[in-house]
Scaffold this active site. Structure first.
Site, PDB file in Angstrom:
ATOM      1  CD  GLU A  98      -3.314   3.536   4.272  1.00  0.00           C
ATOM      2  OE1 GLU A  98      -3.224   3.528   5.497  1.00  0.00           O
ATOM      3  OE2 GLU A  98      -4.384   3.359   3.649  1.00  0.00           O
ATOM      4  CB  THR A 141      -0.907  -0.003   1.258  1.00  0.00           C
ATOM      5  OG1 THR A 141      -1.434   1.304   1.455  1.00  0.00           O
ATOM      6  CG2 THR A 141      -0.127  -0.376   2.514  1.00  0.00           C
TER       7      THR A 141
END
Ligand code: NAD
Ligand code: TYD
Length: 338
Positions: free
Chosen positions: A129, A127
Site C-alpha cells: 500500500e 505493505t
C-alpha cells in the site's frame, strides 16, 4: 538462534511464529506484543508451554525496554507490530503514527544502541500500500515511487523510510518486505475476507464499498510466512523485496466466491458508501524475490479461500468471542450510516 518477533499475537505474526518454530527446531522466539484490540493470546495458546516460545507484553515504542530485551541476546528482529486497518486509520490516525512510525523508530534506536557490538538483522514487514494505487494495467515493482493515500499507508511509508535511513546512515543490517493482501486463519474479522466469511455464516449483510470493482492481490498467509523466512535468512541487506500472491480479484468476486462456497445468496451483498481515498487496484511484481531467493506463491486463491472458510467454520468460538462488545461498537460506527 534467538528471534525477537514484534506483534506476534496478531494475524500474520502468529502464523509466522507457528511456522518458524515448526520448521526450525533450534530456534527460540520472544514475542513482544502490546495486545491491542487486534492482539489475541489465543492465536498462540497451543505454544504456551513450549520452552522455545516466550511472550512478553510490551510496546515497541518503549525504546529503553526494547534495548534491555535486545541486550539479553537476540540475533534478529522481525517487526510485525503495527496498527493495520485502513478504515480505523481514517477514523483515528493517531495510534498509527505512534506505533507504525514512532514505534519503528524506537525499535531501530534500540538496535542502534547495541550496534556494532551486537549485529542484529532487522526485518521490517511493510505493505504494497506504500506504492499507492494502480490503473488498469501494470504492477508495483520495488522501484515504483512511494505514493501512499491513507493514513495507514502513509505511516507505513514513513517507517520504511526510517528503516532505509538506518541502513544507509548507521549501517544497520535491515531488510524490508512489501506484501499484498493476506488472508487465512486467525485474521481479525474487520478485514474483507474474514468479515465476509463470518457475516455470511451468520446470514448478515456483506458490506461492499463503492462499486465493488476494487482489485486486491490476495496471498495466503503461509506463502507470506515462507517468503519472510527466506528473506530473513538470505535477503540482501538494505534491500526491499516485494511479495505477492499472483491472485488479483475484485472485491465483488471475492464476496461472491465466499457466498457460493457457503451456499448463501448473493443478495446478502449490500453496496455501501465508499471508503474515502480508496485505492483502486494493487498488483505485485514479485520477480525480484523469485529471481534472487527462488520464492513463488504456491497456494491458489481457490485453494486458499477453501482452507480459510473451513478454518472459520471450525473456529466459530474464536471469531464469535471477538464479535462482541467493543467490536460491535466499531461495526456500528463503520457500517450503520453507510
Ligand atoms: P494485526 O492487526 O492482525 O496485528 C498487529 C499486532 O501488533 C497485534 O497483535 C497488536 O497487538 C500488535 N501491536 C500493535 N501495536 C503495538 C505496539 N505498539 N507494540 C507491540 N505490539 C503492537 O496485523 P497483521 O495483519 O498481522 O499485520 C502485521 C504486519 O504486516 C503489519 O505491520 C502490517 O502493516 C503488515 N502487512 C499486513 C498485510 C495484511 O494483509 N494483513 C499485508 C501486508 C503487510
Ligand atoms: P481490507 O481488508 O480492509 O484491506 P486493504 O484496505 O488494506 O486492502 O479491504 C480490502 C478491500 O475490500 C478494499 O478494497 C476495501 C474493501 N472492503 C469492502 O468492500 N467492504 C468491507 O467491509 C471491507 C472491510 C473492505
Amino acid at each position: 538462534m534467538r528471534l525477537l518477533v514484534t506483534g506476534g499475537c496478531g494475524f500474520i505474526g502468529s502464523n509466522f511464529i507457528r511456522y518458524y518454530l515448526k520448521n526450525y527446531p533450534k530456534v527460540s522466539i520472544i514475542n513482544v506484543d502490546k495486545l491491542t484490540y487486534a492482539g489475541n493470546l489465543e492465536n498462540l495458546s497451543d505454544l504456551s508451554h513450549s520452552p522455545r516460545y516466550h511472550f512478553i507484553r510490551g510496546d515497541i515504542a518503549e525504546a529503553a525496554r526494547m534495548e534491555e530485551l535486545i541486550r539479553k541476546g537476540v540475533d534478529a528482529i522481525v517487526n510485525f507490530a503495527a496498527e493495520s486497518h485502513v478504515d480505523r486509520s481514517i477514523e483515528d490516525p493517531g495510534a498509527f503514527m505512534r506505533t507504525n512510525i514512532f514505534g519503528t523508530f524506537a525499535l531501530l534506536e534500540a538496535v542502534r544502541k547495541v550496534f556494532p557490538g551486537q549485529k542484529i538483522r532487522f526485518l521490517h514487514i511493510s505493505t504494497d500500500e506504500v506504492y499507492g494505487s494502480l490503473g488498469e494495467t501494470g504492477a508495483f515493482t520495488e522501484e515504483t515511487s512511494l505514493a501512499p493515500n491513507s493514513p495507514y499507508s502513509a505511516s507505513k511509508t514513513a517507517a520504511d523510510m526510517m528503516v532505509r535511513a538506518y541502513y544507509h546512515t548507521y549501517g544497520l543490517p535491515t531488510v524490508i518486505t512489501r506484501c499484498s493482501n493476506n488472508y487465512g486463519p486467525h485474521q481479525f474479522p474487520e478485514k474483507l475476507i474474514p468479515l465476509m466469511v463470518s457475516n455470511a455464516m451468520e446470514d448478515k449483510e456483506l458490506p461492499m464499498y463503492g462499486d465493488g470493482m476494487y482489485i486486491r492481490d490476495w496471498i495466503y498467509v503461509e506463502d507470506h510466512c515462507r517468503a519472510l523466512d527466506q528473506v530473513l535468512r538470505q535477503g540482501r541487506e538494505g534491500e526491499v523485496y516485494n511479495i505477492g500472491g499472483g491472485s488479483e480479484r475484485t472485491n465483488l468476486y471475492v464476496a461472491k466466491s465466499i457466498l457460493d462456497r457457503l451456499g448463501k445468496p448473493h443478495s446478502l451483498i449490500r453496496f455501501v458508501a465508499d471508503r474515502p481515498g480508496h485505492d483502486r487496484r494493487y498488483a505485485i511484481d514479485f520477480s525480484k524475490i523469485k529471481r534472487e531467493l527462488g520464492w513463488t506463491p504456491t497456494v491458489s486463491f481457490e485453494q486458499g479461500i477453501n482452507q480459510t472458510i473451513e478454518w472459520y467454520q471450525t473456529h466459530r468460538e474464536w471469531w464469535k468471542k471477538i464479535k462482541t462488545g467493543e467490536y460491535l461498537d466499531y461495526y456500528k460506527r463503520m457500517y450503520q450510516d453507510r
